[in-house]
Design a protein around this motif. Structure first.
Motif, short mmCIF file in Angstrom:
data_model
loop_
_atom_site.label_atom_id
_atom_site.label_comp_id
_atom_site.label_asym_id
_atom_site.label_seq_id
_atom_site.Cartn_x
_atom_site.Cartn_y
_atom_site.Cartn_z
N GLU A 91 0.82 -1.21 0.00
CA GLU A 91 0.00 0.00 0.00
C GLU A 91 0.85 1.26 0.00
O GLU A 91 0.53 2.25 -0.66
CB GLU A 91 -0.91 0.00 1.23
N VAL A 92 1.97 1.24 0.72
CA VAL A 92 2.79 2.44 0.88
C VAL A 92 3.90 2.55 -0.16
O VAL A 92 4.05 3.58 -0.82
CB VAL A 92 3.41 2.48 2.30
N LEU A 93 4.67 1.49 -0.32
CA LEU A 93 5.85 1.56 -1.17
C LEU A 93 5.56 1.37 -2.65
O LEU A 93 6.34 1.82 -3.50
CB LEU A 93 6.88 0.51 -0.74
N HIS A 94 4.44 0.72 -2.97
CA HIS A 94 4.19 0.39 -4.37
C HIS A 94 2.99 1.11 -4.97
O HIS A 94 2.52 0.74 -6.04
CB HIS A 94 4.02 -1.13 -4.51
N GLN A 95 2.49 2.13 -4.28
CA GLN A 95 1.40 2.91 -4.84
C GLN A 95 1.94 3.80 -5.95
O GLN A 95 3.15 4.06 -6.03
CB GLN A 95 0.70 3.74 -3.77
N GLU A 96 1.06 4.30 -6.78
CA GLU A 96 1.47 5.09 -7.95
C GLU A 96 2.26 6.33 -7.54
O GLU A 96 3.26 6.68 -8.16
CB GLU A 96 0.23 5.51 -8.74
N ASP A 97 1.83 6.99 -6.49
CA ASP A 97 2.50 8.21 -6.03
C ASP A 97 3.13 7.92 -4.67
O ASP A 97 2.73 8.46 -3.65
CB ASP A 97 1.47 9.35 -5.93
N ALA A 98 4.12 7.04 -4.65
CA ALA A 98 4.73 6.59 -3.40
C ALA A 98 5.41 7.74 -2.67
O ALA A 98 5.98 8.65 -3.28
CB ALA A 98 5.74 5.49 -3.69
N PRO A 99 5.36 7.73 -1.34
CA PRO A 99 5.98 8.79 -0.55
C PRO A 99 7.49 8.66 -0.51
O PRO A 99 8.05 7.62 -0.85
CB PRO A 99 5.38 8.56 0.84
N GLN A 100 8.15 9.72 -0.10
CA GLN A 100 9.58 9.66 0.19
C GLN A 100 9.75 8.94 1.54
O GLN A 100 9.06 9.27 2.50
CB GLN A 100 10.19 11.06 0.25
N VAL A 101 10.64 7.98 1.58
CA VAL A 101 10.88 7.22 2.80
C VAL A 101 12.35 7.36 3.19
O VAL A 101 13.24 7.09 2.37
CB VAL A 101 10.53 5.73 2.62
N TRP A 102 12.58 7.83 4.41
CA TRP A 102 13.97 8.03 4.88
C TRP A 102 14.10 7.37 6.24
O TRP A 102 13.47 7.80 7.21
CB TRP A 102 14.27 9.53 4.98
N ALA A 103 14.92 6.32 6.31
CA ALA A 103 15.07 5.57 7.56
C ALA A 103 16.50 5.66 8.08
O ALA A 103 17.45 5.45 7.32
CB ALA A 103 14.69 4.12 7.33
N VAL A 104 16.61 5.97 9.35
CA VAL A 104 17.90 5.88 10.05
C VAL A 104 17.83 4.60 10.88
O VAL A 104 16.94 4.43 11.71
CB VAL A 104 18.15 7.09 10.97
N ILE A 105 18.76 3.68 10.61
CA ILE A 105 18.74 2.36 11.24
C ILE A 105 20.02 2.18 12.04
O ILE A 105 21.12 2.49 11.56
CB ILE A 105 18.63 1.26 10.17
N SER A 106 19.91 1.67 13.25
CA SER A 106 21.11 1.45 14.07
C SER A 106 21.94 0.31 13.51
O SER A 106 21.41 -0.62 12.88
CB SER A 106 20.71 1.14 15.51
N GLU A 107 23.22 0.36 13.73
CA GLU A 107 24.10 -0.73 13.33
C GLU A 107 23.65 -2.04 13.97
O GLU A 107 23.70 -3.11 13.34
CB GLU A 107 25.54 -0.41 13.72
N ALA A 108 23.18 -1.95 15.21
CA ALA A 108 22.74 -3.14 15.93
C ALA A 108 21.59 -3.85 15.21
O ALA A 108 21.51 -5.08 15.20
CB ALA A 108 22.31 -2.76 17.35
N ALA A 109 20.69 -3.08 14.60
CA ALA A 109 19.54 -3.66 13.90
C ALA A 109 19.99 -4.49 12.70
O ALA A 109 19.32 -5.46 12.32
CB ALA A 109 18.58 -2.57 13.45
N LEU A 110 21.13 -4.12 12.10
CA LEU A 110 21.63 -4.87 10.95
C LEU A 110 22.28 -6.18 11.37
O LEU A 110 22.49 -7.07 10.53
CB LEU A 110 22.65 -4.03 10.18
N ARG A 111 22.61 -6.29 12.65
CA ARG A 111 23.36 -7.46 13.12
C ARG A 111 22.55 -8.37 14.05
O ARG A 111 22.98 -9.48 14.36
CB ARG A 111 24.63 -7.00 13.82
N LEU A 112 21.40 -7.90 14.52
CA LEU A 112 20.58 -8.73 15.40
C LEU A 112 20.11 -9.97 14.64
O LEU A 112 19.42 -9.87 13.63
CB LEU A 112 19.37 -7.94 15.91
N GLU A 113 20.49 -11.14 15.11
CA GLU A 113 20.18 -12.39 14.41
C GLU A 113 18.72 -12.76 14.63
O GLU A 113 18.39 -13.51 15.56
CB GLU A 113 21.10 -13.51 14.85
N VAL A 114 17.86 -12.26 13.79
CA VAL A 114 16.42 -12.50 13.88
C VAL A 114 16.07 -13.78 13.13
O VAL A 114 16.30 -13.89 11.93
CB VAL A 114 15.63 -11.31 13.28
N GLY A 115 15.51 -14.76 13.84
CA GLY A 115 15.11 -16.02 13.22
C GLY A 115 16.27 -16.97 13.00
O GLY A 115 16.38 -17.99 13.65
N SER A 116 17.14 -16.61 12.08
CA SER A 116 18.32 -17.41 11.78
C SER A 116 19.27 -16.57 10.94
O SER A 116 18.90 -15.48 10.47
CB SER A 116 17.94 -18.69 11.02
#
Length: 295
Positions: free
Chosen positions: A167-192
């Motif tokens: 609904e958000v990312l693939h609509q015809e007039d998609a919004p600008q999305v800007w995310a600041v993500i912590s380094e920890a979030a990239l390394r947290l072993e979620v699931g496997s």
């Protein structure tokens, strides 16, 4: 009414359109120095009626709307507001197919606001933003965070999260999305490790979208303005001149909305500081690839 707003409004949920009508009418009344009692007399209604209109519990009738706008000194905005009202009455919320257990009452407003925003900015301290999650990653997050959920409940929430992305990312007039993500979030072993690797690959794919920017806040950044936890800042169309935007903070029991100008400004300032301390967007792939090397 501008062509830009017509496009946005046509895909905006009734829930959000009612909020916009309510917010704008209240601000116009206050700016004109008119009391609720005076507004009620102009439409031959009650103060309670005005209260319901200004809190989005009900929509004004067309004649009431025109009289209020004339009282507030902006009769030229009648066409704009009547269009909003019509869409609010005839529209359909995109999440209508999900039951109340999957979409609790407090979350409905967020879903509408998110899908109606022209800009979505966020800070995520623990996990990858929901808008970017793969199904397996989302499933693992929900299972870990809500161990009391049955398998069917988990799957409904995964389905909702994927529907949000569509609904958000693939609509015809998609919004600008800007995310600041912590380094920890990239390394947290979620699931496997395999699930995390697939998620990191997904981030690299999403980064190629022209309307999506991502930054990493390194662990070495130390204490910062995001230490209180993650949040999302939403910005709406320029035509809604009095709307300062909205901040949403997800809690374990329910979400919290901040909509007063001073509150929104405080979060915008915090986010700006995070963006300034984070590495540049062009460095994002390097961070992701380094995290993948350790898997």
């Amino acid at each position: 009414m501008s062509e830009r707003f017509t496009v946005v409004a046509s895909s905006t949920s009734p829930t959000v359109l009612k909020r916009w009508v309510a917010f704008e009418l209240r601000k116009l009344r206050e700016d004109a120095g008119i009391s609720r009692d005076e507004a009620a007399k102009s439409i031959k209604g009650s103060v309670q009626n005005i209260g319901h209109i200004e809190t989005a519990r009900s929509l004004p009738k067309p004649l009431e709307l025109e009289r209020l706008l004339e009282l507030y000194g902006v009769p030229e905005r009648s066409e704009f507001f009547l269009e909003l009202r019509t869409r609010a009455k005839k529209g359909r919320d995109w999440w209508i197919g999900f039951d109340e257990s999957t979409v609790p009452e407090y979350f409905k407003l967020f879903l509408g606001l998110e899908s109606s925003a022209v800009k979505i900015e966020s800070w995520d301290a623990i996990v990858v933003p929901g808008l970017f999650q793969t199904p397996d990653y989302a499933r693992a997050i929900i299972r870990g965070g809500r161990p009391e959920f049955r398998a069917t409940e988990v799957e409904k929430r995964v389905e909702l999260r994927m529907a949000r992305q569509a609904e958000v990312l693939h609509q015809e007039d998609a919004p600008q999305v800007w995310a600041v993500i912590s380094e920890a979030a990239l390394r947290l072993e979620v699931g496997s490790r395999a699930i995390l690797r697939a998620q990191l690959e997904r981030l690299l794919e999403l980064r190629e979208h022209p309307n999506i920017e991502m930054q990493v806040l390194p662990a070495s950044a130390g204490a910062h303005t995001g230490v209180d936890g993650g949040f999302i800042v939403l910005t709406f169309p320029n035509e809604l001149a009095h709307d300062p935007g909205c901040v949403y903070v997800e809690g374990r029991v329910r979400g919290v909305y901040y909509e007063e100008p001073a509150q929104v400004l405080a979060y915008r300032d915090a986010l700006t500081r995070l963006q300034m301390r984070a590495d540049k967007p062009e460095d994002f792939p390097r961070w992701v690839k380094e995290a993948m090397k350790d898997l």
